[in-house]
Design a protein around this motif. Structure first.
Motif, PDB file in Angstrom:
ATOM      1  N   TYR A  59     -27.038  70.748  90.310  1.00 64.88           N
ATOM      2  CA  TYR A  59     -28.019  70.151  88.888  1.00 64.88           C
ATOM      3  C   TYR A  59     -26.741  69.158  88.212  1.00 64.88           C
ATOM      4  O   TYR A  59     -27.136  69.429  86.239  1.00 64.88           O
ATOM      5  N   GLY A  60     -26.132  69.235  88.215  1.00 68.75           N
ATOM      6  CA  GLY A  60     -24.750  68.285  87.347  1.00 68.75           C
ATOM      7  C   GLY A  60     -24.405  66.757  87.996  1.00 68.75           C
ATOM      8  O   GLY A  60     -24.362  66.732  89.320  1.00 68.75           O
ATOM      9  N   VAL A  61     -24.473  65.586  87.486  1.00 71.00           N
ATOM     10  CA  VAL A  61     -24.086  64.007  87.655  1.00 71.00           C
ATOM     11  C   VAL A  61     -22.745  64.207  88.068  1.00 71.00           C
ATOM     12  O   VAL A  61     -21.991  64.313  89.390  1.00 71.00           O
ATOM     13  N   SER A  62     -21.658  64.245  87.426  1.00 73.48           N
ATOM     14  CA  SER A  62     -20.357  64.535  87.586  1.00 73.48           C
ATOM     15  C   SER A  62     -19.497  65.035  86.233  1.00 73.48           C
ATOM     16  O   SER A  62     -20.788  65.176  85.387  1.00 73.48           O
ATOM     17  N   CYS A  63     -19.012  65.369  86.155  1.00 73.90           N
ATOM     18  CA  CYS A  63     -18.424  66.115  84.898  1.00 73.90           C
ATOM     19  C   CYS A  63     -17.942  64.935  84.090  1.00 73.90           C
ATOM     20  O   CYS A  63     -17.524  64.046  84.070  1.00 73.90           O
ATOM     21  N   PHE A  64     -18.019  65.294  82.405  1.00 79.34           N
ATOM     22  CA  PHE A  64     -17.689  65.309  81.344  1.00 79.34           C
ATOM     23  C   PHE A  64     -17.219  65.400  79.980  1.00 79.34           C
ATOM     24  O   PHE A  64     -17.466  65.466  79.417  1.00 79.34           O
ATOM     25  N   ILE A  65     -16.307  66.122  80.776  1.00 82.36           N
ATOM     26  CA  ILE A  65     -15.095  66.353  79.750  1.00 82.36           C
ATOM     27  C   ILE A  65     -14.084  65.203  79.065  1.00 82.36           C
ATOM     28  O   ILE A  65     -14.464  65.669  77.551  1.00 82.36           O
ATOM     29  N   ASP A  66     -14.269  64.530  79.418  1.00 79.61           N
ATOM     30  CA  ASP A  66     -13.618  63.276  78.932  1.00 79.61           C
ATOM     31  C   ASP A  66     -14.508  62.334  78.683  1.00 79.61           C
ATOM     32  O   ASP A  66     -13.796  61.153  78.014  1.00 79.61           O
ATOM     33  N   ARG A  67     -15.898  62.547  78.414  1.00 82.45           N
ATOM     34  CA  ARG A  67     -17.139  61.301  77.409  1.00 82.45           C
ATOM     35  C   ARG A  67     -17.883  62.065  76.895  1.00 82.45           C
ATOM     36  O   ARG A  67     -18.140  63.442  77.647  1.00 82.45           O
ATOM     37  N   ASN A  68     -18.835  61.245  76.742  1.00 77.30           N
ATOM     38  CA  ASN A  68     -19.706  61.981  75.918  1.00 77.30           C
ATOM     39  C   ASN A  68     -21.315  62.214  77.306  1.00 77.30           C
ATOM     40  O   ASN A  68     -21.042  61.056  78.061  1.00 77.30           O
ATOM     41  N   PRO A  69     -21.653  62.886  77.246  1.00 74.69           N
ATOM     42  CA  PRO A  69     -22.833  63.239  78.360  1.00 74.69           C
ATOM     43  C   PRO A  69     -23.611  62.241  77.370  1.00 74.69           C
ATOM     44  O   PRO A  69     -23.765  61.346  76.257  1.00 74.69           O
ATOM     45  N   GLU A  70     -24.554  61.742  79.066  1.00 77.63           N
ATOM     46  CA  GLU A  70     -25.293  60.423  78.871  1.00 77.63           C
ATOM     47  C   GLU A  70     -26.654  60.572  79.492  1.00 77.63           C
ATOM     48  O   GLU A  70     -26.925  61.848  80.209  1.00 77.63           O
ATOM     49  N   LYS A  71     -27.339  59.268  79.543  1.00 81.04           N
ATOM     50  CA  LYS A  71     -28.786  59.762  79.575  1.00 81.04           C
ATOM     51  C   LYS A  71     -28.720  60.489  81.467  1.00 81.04           C
ATOM     52  O   LYS A  71     -29.835  61.117  81.121  1.00 81.04           O
ATOM     53  N   LYS A  72     -28.277  60.245  82.454  1.00 76.82           N
ATOM     54  CA  LYS A  72     -28.308  60.547  83.449  1.00 76.82           C
ATOM     55  C   LYS A  72     -27.795  62.602  83.441  1.00 76.82           C
ATOM     56  O   LYS A  72     -28.423  63.048  84.212  1.00 76.82           O
ATOM     57  N   ASP A  73     -26.700  62.906  82.568  1.00 75.67           N
ATOM     58  CA  ASP A  73     -26.828  64.112  82.371  1.00 75.67           C
ATOM     59  C   ASP A  73     -28.126  65.200  81.341  1.00 75.67           C
ATOM     60  O   ASP A  73     -28.266  66.252  82.638  1.00 75.67           O
ATOM     61  N   TYR A  74     -28.294  64.648  81.317  1.00 75.06           N
ATOM     62  CA  TYR A  74     -29.622  65.425  79.873  1.00 75.06           C
ATOM     63  C   TYR A  74     -30.591  65.334  81.317  1.00 75.06           C
ATOM     64  O   TYR A  74     -31.091  66.417  81.745  1.00 75.06           O
ATOM     65  N   GLU A  75     -30.494  63.946  81.824  1.00 81.05           N
ATOM     66  CA  GLU A  75     -31.918  64.045  83.099  1.00 81.05           C
ATOM     67  C   GLU A  75     -31.456  65.541  84.119  1.00 81.05           C
ATOM     68  O   GLU A  75     -32.938  65.747  84.517  1.00 81.05           O
ATOM     69  N   ALA A  76     -30.337  64.753  84.740  1.00 77.49           N
ATOM     70  CA  ALA A  76     -29.920  66.264  85.940  1.00 77.49           C
ATOM     71  C   ALA A  76     -30.371  67.947  85.485  1.00 77.49           C
ATOM     72  O   ALA A  76     -31.005  68.393  86.136  1.00 77.49           O
ATOM     73  N   ALA A  77     -30.294  67.483  84.363  1.00 77.35           N
ATOM     74  CA  ALA A  77     -29.859  69.349  83.320  1.00 77.35           C
ATOM     75  C   ALA A  77     -31.635  69.843  83.299  1.00 77.35           C
ATOM     76  O   ALA A  77     -31.990  70.925  83.683  1.00 77.35           O
ATOM     77  N   LYS A  78     -32.068  68.857  82.892  1.00 72.22           N
ATOM     78  CA  LYS A  78     -33.682  69.389  82.528  1.00 72.22           C
ATOM     79  C   LYS A  78     -34.453  68.944  84.231  1.00 72.22           C
ATOM     80  O   LYS A  78     -35.638  69.665  84.207  1.00 72.22           O
ATOM     81  N   ASN A  79     -34.150  68.075  84.760  1.00 69.44           N
ATOM     82  CA  ASN A  79     -34.528  67.885  86.369  1.00 69.44           C
ATOM     83  C   ASN A  79     -34.378  69.986  87.097  1.00 69.44           C
ATOM     84  O   ASN A  79     -34.905  70.569  87.401  1.00 69.44           O
ATOM     85  N   GLY A  80     -33.145  69.772  86.544  1.00 68.76           N
ATOM     86  CA  GLY A  80     -32.284  71.719  87.158  1.00 68.76           C
ATOM     87  C   GLY A  80     -33.524  72.883  86.424  1.00 68.76           C
ATOM     88  O   GLY A  80     -33.887  73.144  86.939  1.00 68.76           O
ATOM     89  N   LEU A  81     -33.545  72.605  85.246  1.00 70.80           N
ATOM     90  CA  LEU A  81     -34.206  73.200  84.560  1.00 70.80           C
ATOM     91  C   LEU A  81     -35.190  73.772  84.981  1.00 70.80           C
ATOM     92  O   LEU A  81     -35.689  74.811  84.900  1.00 70.80           O
ATOM     93  N   LYS A  82     -36.286  72.473  85.253  1.00 72.52           N
ATOM     94  CA  LYS A  82     -38.096  72.353  85.370  1.00 72.52           C
ATOM     95  C   LYS A  82     -37.788  73.149  86.981  1.00 72.52           C
ATOM     96  O   LYS A  82     -38.918  74.588  87.600  1.00 72.52           O
ATOM     97  N   ARG A  83     -36.708  73.272  87.859  1.00 72.13           N
ATOM     98  CA  ARG A  83     -36.445  73.128  89.681  1.00 72.13           C
ATOM     99  C   ARG A  83     -36.969  74.917  89.024  1.00 72.13           C
ATOM    100  O   ARG A  83     -37.387  75.615  90.051  1.00 72.13           O
ATOM    101  N   ILE A  84     -35.347  76.174  87.700  1.00 66.59           N
ATOM    102  CA  ILE A  84     -35.695  77.080  88.018  1.00 66.59           C
ATOM    103  C   ILE A  84     -36.490  77.556  87.498  1.00 66.59           C
ATOM    104  O   ILE A  84     -36.379  78.770  87.863  1.00 66.59           O
TER     105      ILE A  84
END
Lengths: 168, 168
Positions: A59-84
């Motif tokens: 449930y990750g889009v791409s690594c955001f170590i060198d950037r701020n989390p973007e909308k796509k990161d929030y969505e991926a994590a939210k969908n992940g939690l829904k699945r869990i």
């Protein structure tokens, strides 16, 4: 069944969860691994494919170590939690690993309250393992087992990069 | 290649080493696991049998938690270390796990000096992972990576016994 947390800044959190998965599969248990934040394939995928009774999802889009989390990161994590939440309401799996979910909470991709709600409402026959540094104190309070892995020494500090089959 | 130590009183030391083994096997590496002190079969054995490129051996006679180590325990550990010395001088394996060897040193079944000598004289292409609480300071100094796993909370303290597929 219990809730384990592997946290701290040292090496061994994800690998401890994978080792538990290996042991559980060997005992005939069914294991689900949900990887938050991560989107790349780690070498363990190849081994797990050869073993029965397990499934991995990312449930990750791409690594955001060198950037701020973007909308796509929030969505991926939210969908992940829904699945869990779904997975944890069935009795399909005995062990569910939520890899790096602590990082997803730390970066506020998902809230601590949402994660705790999912854990509390789960089918209690399921053992859940949560990994990642910065485990929130509310989770530590709720968990049955907490290991804090402290980095005493790491070869990263000598400039050694992530090595295939060892670190990834 | 490097020497890792997983020590401390928390859960996750052996499982981290097993997780590393799973990952390494998935990357096509060859893994040898030598288990000191332990003599029983853990569930991971069944999983490892289904995977290629690995071998497990045990160098323990029986558990001596409730007794003093006897001659047979010293002999088993000494023979184990002799075997490990051989393994580490060849290029048959990429990763060698010395599970609970720290405990074998702590109970003086083998000496810290002997273990360090074996590590120093090894084929340096081999990555070595040592586990067990009470890692001696000389080993910590020599190692490249050290994770100290602290028990924050453990369900053992609530009287929960070792469970198949989770703890063994």
């Amino acid at each position: 069944m219990f809730v384990h947390v592997y946290t701290g800044n040292g090496k061994g959190k994800t690998t401890a969860a994978l080792g538990l998965a290996l042991r559980a599969i060997g005992a005939g248990k069914k294991v689900f691994i949900g990887q938050f934040v991560k989107n790349m394939d780690y070498s363990e995928i190849n081994s797990l494919k050869l073993l029965p009774n397990n499934k991995i999802e990312k449930y990750g889009v791409s690594c955001f170590i060198d950037r701020n989390p973007e909308k796509k990161d929030y969505e991926a994590a939210k969908n992940g939690l829904k699945r869990i939440k779904e997975i944890l309401s069935t009795n399909e799996y005995d062990i569910v690993v939520l890899d790096e979910i602590n990082i997803a909470m730390y970066f506020k991709l998902i809230s601590v309250e949402e994660v705790l709600k999912v854990l509390k409402e789960r089918n209690k026959n399921i053992e859940v393992i949560l990994t990642g540094r910065y485990a929130p104190k509310e989770l530590i309070e709720y968990a049955d087992l907490v290991s804090d892995i402290k980095e005493v020494k790491h070869y990263y500090n000598k400039g050694i990069l992530s090595r295939k089959g060892i670190d990834k």
